[in-house]
Scaffold this motif. Structure first.
Motif, PDB file in Angstrom:
ATOM      1  N   TYR A 155       0.980  -1.131  -0.092  1.00  0.00           N
ATOM      2  CA  TYR A 155      -0.067  -0.036  -0.077  1.00  0.00           C
ATOM      3  C   TYR A 155       0.747   1.055  -0.087  1.00  0.00           C
ATOM      4  O   TYR A 155       0.578   2.134  -0.746  1.00  0.00           O
ATOM      5  N   SER A 156       1.872   1.350   0.980  1.00  0.00           N
ATOM      6  CA  SER A 156       2.635   2.551   1.024  1.00  0.00           C
ATOM      7  C   SER A 156       3.679   2.291   0.027  1.00  0.00           C
ATOM      8  O   SER A 156       4.457   3.208  -0.390  1.00  0.00           O
ATOM      9  N   ASN A 157       4.210   1.069  -0.084  1.00  0.00           N
ATOM     10  CA  ASN A 157       5.430   0.907  -1.041  1.00  0.00           C
ATOM     11  C   ASN A 157       6.851   1.393  -0.380  1.00  0.00           C
ATOM     12  O   ASN A 157       7.624   1.985  -1.088  1.00  0.00           O
ATOM     13  N   PHE A 158       6.818   1.716   0.632  1.00  0.00           N
ATOM     14  CA  PHE A 158       7.656   2.062   1.746  1.00  0.00           C
ATOM     15  C   PHE A 158       8.280   1.047   2.621  1.00  0.00           C
ATOM     16  O   PHE A 158       7.528   0.549   3.570  1.00  0.00           O
ATOM     17  N   HIS A 159       9.401   0.530   2.087  1.00  0.00           N
ATOM     18  CA  HIS A 159      10.025  -0.694   2.855  1.00  0.00           C
ATOM     19  C   HIS A 159      10.738  -0.203   3.924  1.00  0.00           C
ATOM     20  O   HIS A 159      11.943   0.516   3.849  1.00  0.00           O
ATOM     21  N   LEU A 161      -3.844  -1.605  10.724  1.00  0.00           N
ATOM     22  CA  LEU A 161      -3.626  -2.639  11.201  1.00  0.00           C
ATOM     23  C   LEU A 161      -1.969  -3.166  11.088  1.00  0.00           C
ATOM     24  O   LEU A 161      -1.410  -4.025  11.700  1.00  0.00           O
ATOM     25  N   THR A 162      -1.478  -2.071  10.264  1.00  0.00           N
ATOM     26  CA  THR A 162      -0.069  -2.094   9.911  1.00  0.00           C
ATOM     27  C   THR A 162       0.894  -2.387  11.031  1.00  0.00           C
ATOM     28  O   THR A 162       0.726  -1.837  12.024  1.00  0.00           O
ATOM     29  N   MET A 163       1.962  -3.212  10.818  1.00  0.00           N
ATOM     30  CA  MET A 163       2.937  -3.269  12.026  1.00  0.00           C
ATOM     31  C   MET A 163       4.338  -2.687  11.382  1.00  0.00           C
ATOM     32  O   MET A 163       4.572  -3.346  10.451  1.00  0.00           O
ATOM     33  N   CYS A 164       4.813  -1.786  12.157  1.00  0.00           N
ATOM     34  CA  CYS A 164       6.279  -1.324  11.522  1.00  0.00           C
ATOM     35  C   CYS A 164       7.454  -2.256  11.776  1.00  0.00           C
ATOM     36  O   CYS A 164       7.028  -3.448  12.699  1.00  0.00           O
ATOM     37  N   ALA A 165       8.390  -2.244  11.376  1.00  0.00           N
ATOM     38  CA  ALA A 165       9.423  -3.033  11.186  1.00  0.00           C
ATOM     39  C   ALA A 165       9.992  -3.196  12.693  1.00  0.00           C
ATOM     40  O   ALA A 165      10.428  -4.140  13.150  1.00  0.00           O
ATOM     41  N   GLU A 166      10.103  -2.097  13.469  1.00  0.00           N
ATOM     42  CA  GLU A 166      10.811  -2.145  14.822  1.00  0.00           C
ATOM     43  C   GLU A 166       9.865  -3.116  15.753  1.00  0.00           C
ATOM     44  O   GLU A 166      10.468  -3.655  16.509  1.00  0.00           O
ATOM     45  N   ARG A 167       8.433  -2.416  15.844  1.00  0.00           N
ATOM     46  CA  ARG A 167       7.750  -3.508  16.531  1.00  0.00           C
ATOM     47  C   ARG A 167       7.884  -4.952  16.418  1.00  0.00           C
ATOM     48  O   ARG A 167       7.601  -5.809  17.041  1.00  0.00           O
ATOM     49  N   CYS A 170      16.508   7.341   8.474  1.00  0.00           N
ATOM     50  CA  CYS A 170      14.957   7.627   8.607  1.00  0.00           C
ATOM     51  C   CYS A 170      14.640   7.269  10.048  1.00  0.00           C
ATOM     52  O   CYS A 170      14.913   6.079  10.691  1.00  0.00           O
ATOM     53  N   PRO A 171      14.007   8.019  10.823  1.00  0.00           N
ATOM     54  CA  PRO A 171      13.769   7.731  12.458  1.00  0.00           C
ATOM     55  C   PRO A 171      12.548   7.003  12.565  1.00  0.00           C
ATOM     56  O   PRO A 171      11.419   6.866  11.782  1.00  0.00           O
ATOM     57  N   PRO A 172      12.443   6.264  13.807  1.00  0.00           N
ATOM     58  CA  PRO A 172      11.462   5.449  14.003  1.00  0.00           C
ATOM     59  C   PRO A 172      10.202   6.345  14.492  1.00  0.00           C
ATOM     60  O   PRO A 172      10.363   7.469  14.956  1.00  0.00           O
ATOM     61  N   CYS A 173       8.975   5.723  14.202  1.00  0.00           N
ATOM     62  CA  CYS A 173       7.906   6.603  14.246  1.00  0.00           C
ATOM     63  C   CYS A 173       7.404   6.675  15.963  1.00  0.00           C
ATOM     64  O   CYS A 173       8.021   5.819  16.589  1.00  0.00           O
ATOM     65  N   GLY A 174       6.468   7.397  16.286  1.00  0.00           N
ATOM     66  CA  GLY A 174       6.430   7.762  17.732  1.00  0.00           C
ATOM     67  C   GLY A 174       5.927   6.400  18.374  1.00  0.00           C
ATOM     68  O   GLY A 174       6.355   6.375  19.540  1.00  0.00           O
ATOM     69  N   ALA A 175       4.957   5.623  17.836  1.00  0.00           N
ATOM     70  CA  ALA A 175       4.512   4.396  18.334  1.00  0.00           C
ATOM     71  C   ALA A 175       5.511   3.510  18.702  1.00  0.00           C
ATOM     72  O   ALA A 175       5.559   3.052  19.776  1.00  0.00           O
ATOM     73  N   CYS A 176       6.558   3.422  17.623  1.00  0.00           N
ATOM     74  CA  CYS A 176       7.646   2.460  17.806  1.00  0.00           C
ATOM     75  C   CYS A 176       8.465   3.045  19.000  1.00  0.00           C
ATOM     76  O   CYS A 176       9.205   2.393  19.856  1.00  0.00           O
ATOM     77  N   ARG A 177       8.962   4.530  19.261  1.00  0.00           N
ATOM     78  CA  ARG A 177       9.792   4.848  20.016  1.00  0.00           C
ATOM     79  C   ARG A 177       9.304   4.476  21.529  1.00  0.00           C
ATOM     80  O   ARG A 177       9.912   4.175  22.422  1.00  0.00           O
ATOM     81  N   VAL A 222      10.315  -6.402   9.728  1.00  0.00           N
ATOM     82  CA  VAL A 222       9.887  -5.477   8.599  1.00  0.00           C
ATOM     83  C   VAL A 222       8.482  -5.237   8.969  1.00  0.00           C
ATOM     84  O   VAL A 222       7.982  -5.660   9.709  1.00  0.00           O
ATOM     85  N   ASN A 223       8.165  -3.927   7.997  1.00  0.00           N
ATOM     86  CA  ASN A 223       6.890  -3.519   8.203  1.00  0.00           C
ATOM     87  C   ASN A 223       6.030  -4.423   7.399  1.00  0.00           C
ATOM     88  O   ASN A 223       6.246  -4.993   6.144  1.00  0.00           O
ATOM     89  N   VAL A 224       4.748  -4.845   7.928  1.00  0.00           N
ATOM     90  CA  VAL A 224       3.861  -5.899   7.410  1.00  0.00           C
ATOM     91  C   VAL A 224       2.481  -4.943   7.325  1.00  0.00           C
ATOM     92  O   VAL A 224       1.900  -4.576   8.376  1.00  0.00           O
TER      93      VAL A 224
HETATM   94  N1  THU Z   1       7.166   2.039   9.104  1.00  0.00           N
HETATM   95  C1  THU Z   1       7.945   1.337  10.035  1.00  0.00           C
HETATM   96  O1  THU Z   1       7.996   0.330   9.672  1.00  0.00           O
HETATM   97  N2  THU Z   1       8.620   1.940  10.779  1.00  0.00           N
HETATM   98  C2  THU Z   1       8.676   3.352  11.244  1.00  0.00           C
HETATM   99  O2  THU Z   1       9.200   3.666  12.381  1.00  0.00           O
HETATM  100  C3  THU Z   1       7.880   4.471  10.289  1.00  0.00           C
HETATM  101  C4  THU Z   1       6.926   3.633   9.473  1.00  0.00           C
HETATM  102  C5  THU Z   1       6.298   1.792   7.939  1.00  0.00           C
HETATM  103  C6  THU Z   1       4.803   1.531   8.562  1.00  0.00           C
HETATM  104  C7  THU Z   1       4.295   1.352   7.023  1.00  0.00           C
HETATM  105  O3  THU Z   1       4.106   0.231   6.664  1.00  0.00           O
HETATM  106  C8  THU Z   1       5.308   2.311   5.955  1.00  0.00           C
HETATM  107  O4  THU Z   1       6.457   2.506   6.837  1.00  0.00           O
HETATM  108  C9  THU Z   1       4.798   3.655   5.687  1.00  0.00           C
HETATM  109  O5  THU Z   1       4.263   4.587   7.117  1.00  0.00           O
END
Ligand code: THU
Length: 135
Positions: free
Chosen positions: A21-25, A50-56, A83-90, A41-43
């Motif tokens: 969906y985001s095409n951001f890996h 419901l997306t899960m970030c790579a860090e989590r 690329c900094p981690p998102c707030g939820a992952c922090r 990885v992000n899923v």
């Molecule tokens: N994403 C991560 O995996 N980690 C972050 O800290 C930032 C965002 C992912 C979530 C989503 O799949 C995509 O990047 C775009 O937000």
């Protein structure tokens, strides 16, 4: 452990990201105190929230395997810059891993290291909940 090795692990696992969906890996590699590495990885799902970030993903994998002590997490992404981690992952990393080193890698394979406490100043944590329990 050499942080360059950890960062390259994050960059390598990024190829497994499921991000239609985001095409951001994004790839993460979490280092335990005794030298084991858990990657993540992000899923993404069609229900975007419901997306899960790579860090989590990496942190939950490690915790599920019984790990409790960590020293660093490396992070690689499609962003050519650090690329900094998102707030939820922090918040999740703060709670599950403590004040670990966050290792960033950019597309030139340059590395930057920050303490998680620098990225989440005035963090909320379990010590506040414990304070109330003792009242
Ligand atoms: N994403 C991560 O995996 N980690 C972050 O800290 C930032 C965002 C992912 C979530 C989503 O799949 C995509 O990047 C775009 O937000």
């Amino acid at each position: 452990m050499d942080y360059e090795f950890l960062a390259l692990k994050a960059a390598e696992v990024k190829q497994n990201a499921y991000a239609p969906y985001s095409n951001f890996h994004v790839g993460a590699a979490l280092l335990t105190e005794d030298g084991k590495i858990y990657t993540g990885v992000n899923v993404e799902t069609s229900s975007y929230g419901l997306t899960m970030c790579a860090e989590r993903t990496a942190a939950f994998k490690a915790i599920s395997e019984g790990e409790r002590k960590f020293t660093a997490l490396a992070l690689a992404s499609d962003d050519p810059e650090f690329c900094p981690p998102c707030g939820a992952c922090r918040q999740v990393l703060w709670d599950l891993c403590g004040d670990i080193d966050i290792v960033f890698i950019n597309h030139k394979n340059e590395i930057m290291v920050k303490k998680l406490s620098e990225l989440i100043p005035l963090a909320f944590g379990d010590e506040r909940l414990k304070k109330l329990e003792n009242k």
